[in-house]
Scaffold this motif. Sequence first.
Motif, PDB file in Angstrom:
ATOM      1  N   HIS A 160       6.121  59.875  26.896  1.00 12.56           N
ATOM      2  CA  HIS A 160       4.959  60.594  26.396  1.00 12.56           C
ATOM      3  C   HIS A 160       5.272  62.084  26.257  1.00 12.56           C
ATOM      4  N   PRO A 161       4.814  62.732  25.176  1.00  8.83           N
ATOM      5  CA  PRO A 161       5.109  64.158  25.015  1.00  8.83           C
ATOM      6  C   PRO A 161       4.548  65.050  26.111  1.00  8.83           C
ATOM      7  N   VAL A 162       3.549  64.583  26.850  1.00 11.58           N
ATOM      8  CA  VAL A 162       3.044  65.364  27.987  1.00 11.58           C
ATOM      9  C   VAL A 162       4.149  65.595  29.016  1.00 11.58           C
ATOM     10  N   VAL A 163       4.994  64.578  29.227  1.00 15.30           N
ATOM     11  CA  VAL A 163       6.075  64.685  30.211  1.00 15.30           C
ATOM     12  C   VAL A 163       7.046  65.804  29.844  1.00 15.30           C
ATOM     13  N   TYR A 188      11.730  53.258  34.005  1.00 11.16           N
ATOM     14  CA  TYR A 188      13.041  53.779  34.393  1.00 11.16           C
ATOM     15  C   TYR A 188      12.894  54.969  35.347  1.00 11.16           C
ATOM     16  N   PRO A 189      13.788  55.073  36.341  1.00  3.89           N
ATOM     17  CA  PRO A 189      13.804  56.244  37.232  1.00  3.89           C
ATOM     18  C   PRO A 189      14.671  57.354  36.655  1.00  3.89           C
ATOM     19  N   CYS A 190      14.366  57.766  35.426  1.00  2.92           N
ATOM     20  CA  CYS A 190      15.256  58.682  34.712  1.00  2.92           C
ATOM     21  C   CYS A 190      14.865  60.141  34.867  1.00  2.92           C
ATOM     22  N   PHE A 191      13.773  60.408  35.565  1.00  2.36           N
ATOM     23  CA  PHE A 191      13.376  61.783  35.841  1.00  2.36           C
ATOM     24  C   PHE A 191      13.669  62.111  37.305  1.00  2.36           C
ATOM     25  N   ARG A 229       6.578  56.596  39.084  1.00  2.00           N
ATOM     26  CA  ARG A 229       5.661  57.684  38.776  1.00  2.00           C
ATOM     27  C   ARG A 229       6.187  58.989  39.371  1.00  2.00           C
ATOM     28  N   ILE A 230       5.697  60.086  38.835  1.00  2.00           N
ATOM     29  CA  ILE A 230       5.966  61.407  39.391  1.00  2.00           C
ATOM     30  C   ILE A 230       4.965  61.603  40.525  1.00  2.00           C
ATOM     31  N   PRO A 231       5.415  61.715  41.780  1.00  2.00           N
ATOM     32  CA  PRO A 231       4.506  61.586  42.922  1.00  2.00           C
ATOM     33  C   PRO A 231       3.346  62.570  42.930  1.00  2.00           C
ATOM     34  N   GLN A 232       3.592  63.832  42.538  1.00  2.00           N
ATOM     35  CA  GLN A 232       2.504  64.806  42.610  1.00  2.00           C
ATOM     36  C   GLN A 232       1.425  64.566  41.551  1.00  2.00           C
ATOM     37  N   PHE A 233       1.752  63.771  40.530  1.00  2.00           N
ATOM     38  CA  PHE A 233       0.769  63.470  39.486  1.00  2.00           C
ATOM     39  C   PHE A 233       0.108  62.113  39.669  1.00  2.00           C
ATOM     40  N   GLY A 234       0.756  61.225  40.422  1.00  2.00           N
ATOM     41  CA  GLY A 234       0.201  59.889  40.604  1.00  2.00           C
ATOM     42  C   GLY A 234      -0.049  59.213  39.271  1.00  2.00           C
ATOM     43  N   ASN A 235      -1.272  58.692  39.107  1.00  2.00           N
ATOM     44  CA  ASN A 235      -1.617  58.021  37.853  1.00  2.00           C
ATOM     45  C   ASN A 235      -2.437  58.910  36.924  1.00  2.00           C
ATOM     46  N   TYR A 267      20.810  61.655  33.181  1.00  2.00           N
ATOM     47  CA  TYR A 267      19.625  60.978  33.735  1.00  2.00           C
ATOM     48  C   TYR A 267      19.983  59.690  34.466  1.00  2.00           C
ATOM     49  N   ALA A 268      21.074  59.061  34.085  1.00  2.00           N
ATOM     50  CA  ALA A 268      21.472  57.816  34.733  1.00  2.00           C
ATOM     51  C   ALA A 268      22.290  58.041  35.997  1.00  2.00           C
ATOM     52  N   ASP A 269      22.858  59.223  36.131  1.00  2.00           N
ATOM     53  CA  ASP A 269      23.668  59.566  37.308  1.00  2.00           C
ATOM     54  C   ASP A 269      23.686  61.088  37.442  1.00  2.00           C
TER      55      ASP A 269
END
Length: 265
Positions: free
Chosen positions: A155-158, A229-232, A244-250, A186-188
């Motif tokens: 998503h462009p928000v990210v 994917y855990p790419c961030f 998910r990004i923990p500080q943003f949750g859902n 991002y993969a390593d």
Amino acid sequence: MENYLEINKKSWNAKVEPHLKSDFYFVDEFLKGRSSLNSIELDLLGDISGKTILHLQCHFGQDSISLSRLGATVTGIDLSDKAIEAAKDLAQQCGTDTEFICSDVYHLPAVLDQKFDIVFTSYGTIGWLPDLDQWAKVINHFLKHDGKFVMAEFHPVVWMFDDDFKEVTYNYFNEKPIVETYEGTYADQSAAIVQEYVMWNHSLSEVLQSLIANKILLQDFREFDWSPYPCFKHVDEFEKGKWRIPQFGNKIPIVYALSTQKKSS
């Protein structure tokens, strides 16, 4: 950025070897039959048995091969010659007839003469393209009458946030090229590579209007508050295969997906 293709090809060529070795791409399991496709795109693709599919920006072809395993006749394309070499090798090892072509998206009509039932692209692709109107023209060119375009993308928000997701750093809209240098991948994150790259942010309106303007009509649009994917950096797996990004949750969208159909006339 007239030389963006050269810069990005070099960047993606550098990623191929560490990606093949990474847990992120689970190559050993993939060779034993594990699919690389996610529920997000599979739900929109539907039954693809017997369909012809053009997969844009396929990296080293895991999704292309996974689509072949589901009974489709698949052609994958990518800018990186090293990725295409790896894709051909993977297809041979997997025993699929997946075809691969080294080409950038915009140049593809000059090297491929075929129409497809489905054009497909997914996750981290359009940010490497400066002009989405030209992108949509290429999609239109390769689709059969009433053909289907399916896309899953971050998503462009990210892309507005810095890498640590602490502050808004980038413009939501396609203001200008983003030219940066990145260590690792991002993969390593620990990979011993340093890459310069050129990217562009694309708003949802830019994506949708480029398709509509080229007679590719929206049929289904979905947003997701998780990534497959855990790419961030700094993500938490709150359910198996969902991050998910923990500080943003859902609270923010991380992925969107869409299905469209080419207007027949």
